[in-house]
Motif scaffolding. Structure first.
Motif, PDB file in Angstrom:
ATOM      1  N   MET A 323       0.817  -1.216   0.000  1.00  0.00           N
ATOM      2  CA  MET A 323       0.000   0.000   0.000  1.00  0.00           C
ATOM      3  C   MET A 323       0.853   1.269   0.000  1.00  0.00           C
ATOM      4  O   MET A 323       0.437   2.299  -0.530  1.00  0.00           O
ATOM      5  N   THR A 324       2.003   1.191   0.627  1.00  0.00           N
ATOM      6  CA  THR A 324       2.852   2.375   0.768  1.00  0.00           C
ATOM      7  C   THR A 324       4.086   2.305  -0.128  1.00  0.00           C
ATOM      8  O   THR A 324       5.073   2.998   0.106  1.00  0.00           O
ATOM      9  N   ASN A 325       4.009   1.485  -1.179  1.00  0.00           N
ATOM     10  CA  ASN A 325       5.098   1.378  -2.144  1.00  0.00           C
ATOM     11  C   ASN A 325       5.206   2.691  -2.926  1.00  0.00           C
ATOM     12  O   ASN A 325       4.296   3.062  -3.670  1.00  0.00           O
ATOM     13  N   ALA A 326       6.308   3.376  -2.769  1.00  0.00           N
ATOM     14  CA  ALA A 326       6.481   4.677  -3.417  1.00  0.00           C
ATOM     15  C   ALA A 326       6.476   4.560  -4.939  1.00  0.00           C
ATOM     16  O   ALA A 326       6.099   5.509  -5.641  1.00  0.00           O
ATOM     17  N   TYR A 327       6.869   3.413  -5.478  1.00  0.00           N
ATOM     18  CA  TYR A 327       6.931   3.239  -6.929  1.00  0.00           C
ATOM     19  C   TYR A 327       5.549   3.038  -7.552  1.00  0.00           C
ATOM     20  O   TYR A 327       5.395   3.148  -8.761  1.00  0.00           O
ATOM     21  N   LEU A 328       4.550   2.744  -6.729  1.00  0.00           N
ATOM     22  CA  LEU A 328       3.195   2.585  -7.249  1.00  0.00           C
ATOM     23  C   LEU A 328       2.523   3.932  -7.503  1.00  0.00           C
ATOM     24  O   LEU A 328       1.535   4.016  -8.243  1.00  0.00           O
ATOM     25  N   LEU A 329       3.045   4.993  -6.870  1.00  0.00           N
ATOM     26  CA  LEU A 329       2.552   6.361  -7.070  1.00  0.00           C
ATOM     27  C   LEU A 329       1.071   6.517  -6.722  1.00  0.00           C
ATOM     28  O   LEU A 329       0.379   7.375  -7.262  1.00  0.00           O
ATOM     29  N   ASP A 330       0.572   5.674  -5.823  1.00  0.00           N
ATOM     30  CA  ASP A 330      -0.846   5.719  -5.494  1.00  0.00           C
ATOM     31  C   ASP A 330      -1.156   6.966  -4.676  1.00  0.00           C
ATOM     32  O   ASP A 330      -0.433   7.286  -3.719  1.00  0.00           O
ATOM     33  N   THR A 331      -2.238   7.652  -5.012  1.00  0.00           N
ATOM     34  CA  THR A 331      -2.558   8.901  -4.338  1.00  0.00           C
ATOM     35  C   THR A 331      -3.620   8.708  -3.257  1.00  0.00           C
ATOM     36  O   THR A 331      -4.484   7.826  -3.358  1.00  0.00           O
ATOM     37  N   VAL A 332      -3.550   9.564  -2.256  1.00  0.00           N
ATOM     38  CA  VAL A 332      -4.554   9.587  -1.195  1.00  0.00           C
ATOM     39  C   VAL A 332      -5.925   9.898  -1.790  1.00  0.00           C
ATOM     40  O   VAL A 332      -6.939   9.304  -1.407  1.00  0.00           O
ATOM     41  N   GLU A 333      -5.948  10.781  -2.756  1.00  0.00           N
ATOM     42  CA  GLU A 333      -7.218  11.168  -3.388  1.00  0.00           C
ATOM     43  C   GLU A 333      -7.868   9.964  -4.077  1.00  0.00           C
ATOM     44  O   GLU A 333      -9.074   9.752  -3.957  1.00  0.00           O
ATOM     45  N   ARG A 334      -7.072   9.160  -4.806  1.00  0.00           N
ATOM     46  CA  ARG A 334      -7.645   8.021  -5.510  1.00  0.00           C
ATOM     47  C   ARG A 334      -8.192   6.982  -4.528  1.00  0.00           C
ATOM     48  O   ARG A 334      -9.312   6.496  -4.673  1.00  0.00           O
ATOM     49  N   VAL A 335      -7.408   6.647  -3.510  1.00  0.00           N
ATOM     50  CA  VAL A 335      -7.822   5.612  -2.569  1.00  0.00           C
ATOM     51  C   VAL A 335      -9.034   6.073  -1.752  1.00  0.00           C
ATOM     52  O   VAL A 335      -9.909   5.283  -1.416  1.00  0.00           O
ATOM     53  N   GLY A 336      -9.106   7.370  -1.465  1.00  0.00           N
ATOM     54  CA  GLY A 336     -10.189   7.883  -0.636  1.00  0.00           C
ATOM     55  C   GLY A 336     -11.387   8.417  -1.394  1.00  0.00           C
ATOM     56  O   GLY A 336     -12.332   8.915  -0.779  1.00  0.00           O
ATOM     57  N   ARG A 337     -11.381   8.285  -2.721  1.00  0.00           N
ATOM     58  CA  ARG A 337     -12.494   8.854  -3.493  1.00  0.00           C
ATOM     59  C   ARG A 337     -13.814   8.177  -3.125  1.00  0.00           C
ATOM     60  O   ARG A 337     -13.845   7.020  -2.713  1.00  0.00           O
ATOM     61  N   ASP A 338     -14.874   8.936  -3.276  1.00  0.00           N
ATOM     62  CA  ASP A 338     -16.237   8.467  -3.001  1.00  0.00           C
ATOM     63  C   ASP A 338     -16.412   8.018  -1.541  1.00  0.00           C
ATOM     64  O   ASP A 338     -16.812   6.883  -1.274  1.00  0.00           O
ATOM     65  N   PRO A 339     -16.153   8.904  -0.574  1.00  0.00           N
ATOM     66  CA  PRO A 339     -16.306   8.507   0.827  1.00  0.00           C
ATOM     67  C   PRO A 339     -17.732   8.118   1.194  1.00  0.00           C
ATOM     68  O   PRO A 339     -17.937   7.293   2.085  1.00  0.00           O
ATOM     69  N   ALA A 340     -18.733   8.676   0.500  1.00  0.00           N
ATOM     70  CA  ALA A 340     -20.122   8.314   0.807  1.00  0.00           C
ATOM     71  C   ALA A 340     -20.346   6.821   0.572  1.00  0.00           C
ATOM     72  O   ALA A 340     -20.975   6.143   1.393  1.00  0.00           O
ATOM     73  N   ARG A 341     -19.834   6.305  -0.524  1.00  0.00           N
ATOM     74  CA  ARG A 341     -19.990   4.863  -0.796  1.00  0.00           C
ATOM     75  C   ARG A 341     -19.211   4.040   0.226  1.00  0.00           C
ATOM     76  O   ARG A 341     -19.686   3.008   0.711  1.00  0.00           O
ATOM     77  N   LYS A 342     -18.035   4.488   0.580  1.00  0.00           N
ATOM     78  CA  LYS A 342     -17.175   3.711   1.473  1.00  0.00           C
ATOM     79  C   LYS A 342     -17.643   3.768   2.929  1.00  0.00           C
ATOM     80  O   LYS A 342     -17.147   3.020   3.765  1.00  0.00           O
ATOM     81  N   LEU A 343     -18.608   4.653   3.209  1.00  0.00           N
ATOM     82  CA  LEU A 343     -19.230   4.690   4.531  1.00  0.00           C
ATOM     83  C   LEU A 343     -20.536   3.900   4.557  1.00  0.00           C
ATOM     84  O   LEU A 343     -21.271   3.934   5.540  1.00  0.00           O
ATOM     85  N   GLY A 344     -20.822   3.186   3.476  1.00  0.00           N
ATOM     86  CA  GLY A 344     -22.061   2.413   3.394  1.00  0.00           C
ATOM     87  C   GLY A 344     -22.148   1.359   4.484  1.00  0.00           C
ATOM     88  O   GLY A 344     -21.137   0.904   5.034  1.00  0.00           O
ATOM     89  N   TRP A 345     -23.349   0.940   4.779  1.00  0.00           N
ATOM     90  CA  TRP A 345     -23.621   0.000   5.865  1.00  0.00           C
ATOM     91  C   TRP A 345     -22.839  -1.303   5.709  1.00  0.00           C
ATOM     92  O   TRP A 345     -22.347  -1.871   6.681  1.00  0.00           O
ATOM     93  N   ASP A 346     -22.698  -1.789   4.488  1.00  0.00           N
ATOM     94  CA  ASP A 346     -22.012  -3.058   4.234  1.00  0.00           C
ATOM     95  C   ASP A 346     -20.623  -2.852   3.645  1.00  0.00           C
ATOM     96  O   ASP A 346     -19.979  -3.831   3.257  1.00  0.00           O
ATOM     97  N   ASP A 347     -20.169  -1.624   3.558  1.00  0.00           N
ATOM     98  CA  ASP A 347     -18.888  -1.374   2.890  1.00  0.00           C
ATOM     99  C   ASP A 347     -17.733  -1.449   3.879  1.00  0.00           C
ATOM    100  O   ASP A 347     -17.884  -1.832   5.037  1.00  0.00           O
ATOM    101  N   ARG A 348     -16.569  -1.007   3.432  1.00  0.00           N
ATOM    102  CA  ARG A 348     -15.304  -1.332   4.101  1.00  0.00           C
ATOM    103  C   ARG A 348     -15.132  -0.797   5.517  1.00  0.00           C
ATOM    104  O   ARG A 348     -14.513  -1.489   6.339  1.00  0.00           O
ATOM    105  N   LEU A 349     -15.628   0.367   5.848  1.00  0.00           N
ATOM    106  CA  LEU A 349     -15.387   0.919   7.183  1.00  0.00           C
ATOM    107  C   LEU A 349     -16.455   0.472   8.176  1.00  0.00           C
ATOM    108  O   LEU A 349     -16.160  -0.215   9.159  1.00  0.00           O
ATOM    109  N   VAL A 350     -17.702   0.828   7.913  1.00  0.00           N
ATOM    110  CA  VAL A 350     -18.786   0.419   8.809  1.00  0.00           C
ATOM    111  C   VAL A 350     -18.973  -1.099   8.754  1.00  0.00           C
ATOM    112  O   VAL A 350     -19.228  -1.747   9.779  1.00  0.00           O
ATOM    113  N   GLY A 351     -18.821  -1.673   7.570  1.00  0.00           N
ATOM    114  CA  GLY A 351     -18.927  -3.121   7.445  1.00  0.00           C
ATOM    115  C   GLY A 351     -17.898  -3.845   8.289  1.00  0.00           C
ATOM    116  O   GLY A 351     -18.198  -4.872   8.921  1.00  0.00           O
ATOM    117  N   THR A 352     -16.684  -3.320   8.336  1.00  0.00           N
ATOM    118  CA  THR A 352     -15.636  -3.933   9.163  1.00  0.00           C
ATOM    119  C   THR A 352     -15.964  -3.790  10.642  1.00  0.00           C
ATOM    120  O   THR A 352     -15.770  -4.727  11.431  1.00  0.00           O
TER     121      THR A 352
END
Length: 441
Positions: A323-352
């Motif tokens: 996840m923190t591989n500098a060569y992957l160039l992954d952005t915080v914005e890309r991983v965190g996009r669409d927070p409304a969906r990711k806060l869904g009842w069955d999704d990754r945060l609340v679901g966990t």
């Protein structure tokens, strides 16, 4: 490396997962004579044809980026009648196919080039001509993508043709934990020495080297039928994918999101920058092991070596490094996009959180991640202007959660908002220290 095998692979969607996983692994296997892909963007089709079907893939390793050239790949636009016929012909002779499109909702469309119609016609011809048995990998992020695709395909055929069309093909679900993306910023592509897809396409595929992908176990086609041999040999067949899907959603995806929302609040640009945020990596590791890991190991113990303390620790440490591989160039914005969906009842945060509590494990770190996601979604929540329930209530409405369970989630997220405000007011100090002593394994 030339195409030297005897098999045919057909993919749908020429994005990073298709190009960087399915086509790449098929090419690398040496088992295929034809690599074929359907793509709905005419400019991409035209540009790949200009290079005789050869494209470049950038692969992020822990210490470097490797650029590899792949091809030839035949590319066709299903909106064009002649191309449609070529796709159907390729599917009829194919032993393996893979869908890697944005969503299962794109399996059906109104036009004659719809994915489900192409598959249906190819299966009709395969059955009529005694064509080879085949498997279709459904790579869309849905637990029942394969079943949805099969229903769509069979629904396109008359009832009397369905059994014959069903016989030669099996649809397989997948768990794809491979991080990938498409770089489109010309300056960034040049600065990081990435090679564009083709010289004419100002975008670059960048994927991680990881390729340990789980798929549904392939069943027998009947008595006396030899076991199907996959040309893409690297995939791992599993009897039950649900535990692995949960490890991806409630382990990989949840922790990835937690890191992204923490990173967003401290102004980090890339996921690799989390290494410089005090306590961030220890926080993510503790969330992975003490909350997600403890819950999933309790829930799925004995299913696979992954679901043991040792197995899940290896899984978490490997993922955190990736996840923190500098060569992957992954952005915080890309991983965190669409927070409304990711806060869904069955999704990754609340679901966990729900899975953890269901196994008797408190999830304070994922509750903190949910609070951070709310702060990204609506910054005024940190000022106490907007209550968490005003935002989460509408997001959970369609799931019709049990009121008692919903209140349990809300109370923990509200408490985490207080913790989040205190952390910010204290100057964003060491993150994991504020959780010391909680949910110890």
């Amino acid at each position: 490396m030339a195409l030297t095998g005897a098999r045919t692979y057909v993919g749908f969607g020429f994005g990073a997962i298709q190009a960087g996983l399915f086509l790449y692994e098929a090419y690398r296997s040496g088992n295929f004579a034809r690599l074929v892909v359907a793509e709905v963007m005419p400019d991409l089709v035209a540009n790949l044809r200009q290079t005789d079907g050869n494209y470049t893939l950038n692969i992020a390793h822990p210490d470097r980026v490797e650029s590899v050239r792949i091809g030839p790949v035949e590319i066709y636009d299903p909106a064009v009648a002649a191309d449609r016929e070529c796709l159907i012909e390729a599917l009829t002779e194919a032993q393996e196919a893979g869908t890697a499109i944005p969503s299962v909702t794109f399996y059906r469309s109104a036009g004659p080039g719809s994915l489900h119609r192409l598959l249906a016609e190819s299966l009709r011809r395969k059955a009529a001509g005694n064509g080879p048995a085949a498997v279709v990998y459904a790579a869309e992020n849905h637990n029942h993508a394969a079943e949805i695709l099969e229903e769509a395909v069979l629904g396109e055929l008359p009832g009397q043709k369905q059994d014959a069309a069903r016989a030669p093909v099996q649809y397989l679900n997948t768990v794809i934990g491979k991080m990938s993306g498409v770089a489109s910023d010309r300056e960034a592509i040049a600065r990081h020495e990435l090679v564009p897809i083709t010289p004419q396409v100002p975008r670059a595929f960048l994927v991680e080297a990881f390729n340990r992908i789980q798929i549904s176990r392939i069943g027998s086609w009947g008595l006396g039928t030899p076991q199907f041999r996959r040309g893409i040999e690297v995939f791992e067949e599993k009897e039950d994918l649900i535990p692995f899907e949960e490890a991806k959603l409630y382990g990989h995806n949840a922790t990835h999101a937690l890191g992204a929302y923490v990173g967003a609040l401290v102004g980090a640009e890339r996921m690799a920058d989390l290494a410089a945020v005090p306590g961030a990596l220890p926080l993510l590791r503790a969330a992975f092991l003490k909350e997600s890991g403890e819950a999933l190991v309790r829930k799925h113990a004995g299913v696979d070596p992954l679901f043991s303390r040792e197995g899940y620790t290896q899984y978490a440490d490997d993922l955190l490094a990736r996840m923190t591989n500098a060569y992957l160039l992954d952005t915080v914005e890309r991983v965190g996009r669409d927070p409304a969906r990711k806060l869904g009842w069955d999704d990754r945060l609340v679901g966990t959180m729900r899975v953890a509590l269901g196994q008797g494990v408190e999830p304070p770190r994922y509750a903190f991640g949910a609070a951070a996601a709310l702060a990204v979604l609506e910054p005024s929540i940190l000022e106490g202007v907007t209550p968490a329930t005003a935002l989460l209530g509408p997001l959970w409405r369609d799931a019709s959660p049990d009121p008692v369970e919903a209140e349990a989630m809300l109370s923990r997220i509200e408490a985490s908002l207080h913790r989040l405000r205190a952390w910010g007011e204290a100057g964003f100090g060491d993150l994991e220290r504020i959780f010391e002593g909680e949910s110890d394994v």
